[in-house]
Structures are given as C-alpha cells and as structure tokens.
Motif scaffolding. Structure first.
Motif, mmCIF file in Angstrom:
data_model
loop_
_atom_site.group_PDB
_atom_site.id
_atom_site.type_symbol
_atom_site.label_atom_id
_atom_site.label_comp_id
_atom_site.label_asym_id
_atom_site.label_seq_id
_atom_site.Cartn_x
_atom_site.Cartn_y
_atom_site.Cartn_z
ATOM 1 N N TRP A 64 39.571 69.738 38.133
ATOM 2 C CA TRP A 64 39.577 70.715 39.217
ATOM 3 C C TRP A 64 40.637 70.396 40.265
ATOM 4 C CZ3 TRP A 64 38.886 69.511 44.308
ATOM 5 C CH2 TRP A 64 38.355 68.249 44.600
ATOM 6 N N TYR A 65 40.891 69.102 40.507
ATOM 7 C CA TYR A 65 41.853 68.762 41.553
ATOM 8 C C TYR A 65 43.293 69.033 41.125
ATOM 9 C CZ TYR A 65 41.435 64.440 38.784
ATOM 10 O OH TYR A 65 41.348 63.542 37.758
ATOM 11 N N LEU A 68 42.731 73.666 40.578
ATOM 12 C CA LEU A 68 42.519 74.488 41.769
ATOM 13 C C LEU A 68 43.795 74.691 42.577
ATOM 14 C CD1 LEU A 68 40.346 76.063 43.257
ATOM 15 C CD2 LEU A 68 39.777 73.989 44.526
ATOM 16 N N CYS A 72 45.669 78.301 43.124
ATOM 17 C CA CYS A 72 45.982 78.799 44.478
ATOM 18 C C CYS A 72 47.467 79.108 44.612
ATOM 19 C CB CYS A 72 45.560 77.772 45.533
ATOM 20 S SG CYS A 72 43.787 77.681 45.822
ATOM 21 N N PHE A 134 35.859 75.219 37.230
ATOM 22 C CA PHE A 134 36.101 75.060 38.652
ATOM 23 C C PHE A 134 34.904 75.517 39.475
ATOM 24 C CE2 PHE A 134 40.148 76.133 36.559
ATOM 25 C CZ PHE A 134 40.798 74.931 36.726
ATOM 26 N N THR A 149 31.444 75.591 45.386
ATOM 27 C CA THR A 149 32.462 76.595 45.685
ATOM 28 C C THR A 149 32.139 77.348 46.973
ATOM 29 O OG1 THR A 149 31.272 78.105 44.206
ATOM 30 C CG2 THR A 149 33.144 76.919 43.291
ATOM 31 N N VAL A 214 41.186 83.153 44.982
ATOM 32 C CA VAL A 214 40.775 82.016 44.149
ATOM 33 C C VAL A 214 39.370 81.565 44.519
ATOM 34 C CG1 VAL A 214 41.278 79.627 43.528
ATOM 35 C CG2 VAL A 214 43.142 81.257 43.802
ATOM 36 N N LEU A 215 39.094 81.470 45.813
ATOM 37 C CA LEU A 215 37.761 81.067 46.249
ATOM 38 C C LEU A 215 36.712 82.065 45.769
ATOM 39 C CD1 LEU A 215 38.526 79.900 49.908
ATOM 40 C CD2 LEU A 215 38.209 78.480 47.868
ATOM 41 N N ILE A 218 36.263 81.591 41.767
ATOM 42 C CA ILE A 218 35.525 80.407 41.323
ATOM 43 C C ILE A 218 34.073 80.441 41.801
ATOM 44 C CG2 ILE A 218 37.588 78.983 41.181
ATOM 45 C CD1 ILE A 218 36.793 77.695 43.827
#
Length: 303
Positions: A64-65, A68, A72, A134, A149, A214-215, A218
């Motif tokens: 995810w790091y 994500l 974005c 994610f 999230t 994106v937020l 997810i």
C-alpha cells in the motif's frame, strides 16, 4: 447509542471526501464567478486514472505504501490535465460572455466526460471494483468500527483544507487569487495575469479532487461514471451551504451533508431511500433563513 455514533463517524468520513470536491467548486466560483458543474467529472476521471494505474501498471500484490502514492499521482495527473484543458478550451473563450453560456458549457463538458469514460474505458459501463489491497483493515474503538481508509480520509481532508487556507492567505499566488476575487478589473491594472490565476485555481481544485478520488475509491471499493455527478451535486450543495467562496465554509457544509445523509438514512422518515431528500431539505432551509450560507457574507458586505 453505538449505532448512532457509528452513523456519525460514517457521516464524517463521507463529509471529508465531499469536502475535497467542494473546495474546487468554492475556489473557482469565488475567483471567476463560474459554477463549474463539470468539476464532479474531474473527480470521476481522477478515480479512473487511479484505477487504471492499479489494474494495469502496478504489479499484483504491490504494498500500500507504494501503490497508494502511485495511484494518487496518477489521479492528480489525469484530473489536472482534464481541468486545465477544460479551462483553456471551454471556459476561457467564454469569459466575457453572458453568465448562462459558461453554465451550459459546464453541463455539456460534464456529459462529454462521462460519455468518453463510459465508451472508451474497459468495463466502465458497470461499477468497477477498486483494488481491495488498499482497503483492508479497520480501527475498532469499543463497538465503533472505522476502516483505516476512513481514518485516512478524516486525517487527510482537513489537513489539505488547512494547507489550502494557509496558501491562499499567505502566498503570492494566494494574494493574487484574493485580489482577483475582490475586483478583477483592478487586479488586472495592478499587473495580475487573470488567465494564470484562474488556471491555477482550476489546477489546485483538480489536485484536491484527484486525491479525493483515490480516498473515495479505496474506502467505498468501487467506482463508476456516475460518481462524479452524484458527489459533484453534494459538493456544490456543500459549497452553497457553507458560503460559496469560503474555504472553511465548504468543509463545514460538506460535514453537514455527510452527517445528514448518514443519519437520515438510518433514522429519518423514508430511510436510506430518502436520504437525498433530507440533504436538499437542509439546503432549502438554509437558503430561506441565511441565503449567504453558514460562513458567507451578504453581497452588500462584499461590495
């Protein structure tokens, strides 16, 4: 009681996501007096840009790091490209026209973007699943459960709104934006390039919309071509509720809409089928008793 608190938390998460879109509406209107109804589609294409990156460009099992930030970056790039093109080709030539012309153009651009994505993006005719890699995991506090999230949205959205407020208040471009909003003719005489200022406003709004896309993806784990129109209407309503042109007001209005939609869906007459109705009942009541919105100022004071 636990159910009530859970619904409040859900409403705050939704409000935070809507707020990131509402900031774009309120900035563009505050500076150029344009109601950009296509801004919801800027959010929508950002979500599809992120989906494309996750599905076709990132290796399966990406952490995810890594994933994500990549999503974005893709969402922001696509949203900014669409917003800048929209401003340059659709709105700038109509800047001196009657106010109805750019409004109708905005509706046309909105429909155009929906149809382009629907026709050319693989599988866009049905809801697409956002990568669950994610969106796994949650935070539990007693009986209350919040997806990570959702926590991310509750942290990122206020931070971005605060950063935008500081930037507009203290930066050179921010001063140019405020001067343009107050009196564009005088701002032009003082050497401010209005085209650059307005373009920068569209770009900043698109950056926030891309991150919000994106937020949103997810957290709710699926997207479609209608998310731009649906959330765009909520975001515009939030901007009006808070006082259109006011950054803090846009976030406050978004939180109110998120709470009303969540709580009305659970407790109000009609349940979830009528949650949209209660949102617009709130809007009507506010416009009846405070037409300038929660934090807006009457037109006479602006003059």
């Amino acid at each position: 009681m636990a159910t009530l608190i859970q619904q409040i938390v859900n409403g705050l998460v939704l409000g935070a996501l809507i707020g990131l879109i509402a900031l774009g509406y309120t900035m563009v209107y505050g500076i150029s007096q344009l109601i950009n109804f296509a801004h919801g589609e800027v959010f929508m294409v950002g979500a599809f840009g992120a989906h494309f990156t996750a599905r076709y460009l990132l290796p399966e099992g990406t952490n995810w790091y890594v994933g994500l930030p990549a999503m974005c970056a893709a969402a922001v790039t696509v949203s900014v490209a669409v917003a800048a093109t929209m401003e340059r080709l659709a709105y700038r030539p109509l800047r001196g026209a009657h106010k109805l012309a750019p409004l109708i153009t905005a509706l046309g651009v909105s429909i155009l973007l929906q149809e382009v994505v629907r026709v050319f993006y693989p599988g866009a005719t049905a809801p697409l699943a956002f990568p669950r890699a994610f969106a796994d995991g949650h935070l539990t506090v007693g009986p209350i459960m919040v997806l990570w999230t959702g926590v991310l949205a509750l942290v990122v959205a206020p931070l971005l709104a605060a950063a935008l407020h500081v930037y507009v208040e203290r930066s050179l471009l921010g001063r140019a934006m405020r001067a343009t909003a107050l009196d564009p003719d005088t701002a032009r005489l003082m050497g401010i390039n209005l085209d650059r200022v307005i373009l920068a406003t569209f770009v900043i709004g698109a950056i926030l919309a891309g991150v919000g896309a994106v937020l949103y993806g997810i957290h709710y784990t699926q997207i479609d071509t209608a998310i731009g129109f649906q959330n765009g209407i909520f975001a515009f309503t939030a901007a009006v509720l808070g006082g259109i042109g006011n950054i803090r007001g846009a976030m406050l209005g978004a939180v109110c809409i998120g709470l009303v939609k969540s709580l009305a869906g659970q407790y109000a007459w009609g349940g979830a089928q009528y949650d949209y109705v209660w949102v617009f009942v709130l809007l009507i009541l506010v416009l009846m008793f405070r037409p300038q919105g929660f934090l807006g100022r009457p037109e006479g004071e602006r003059a």
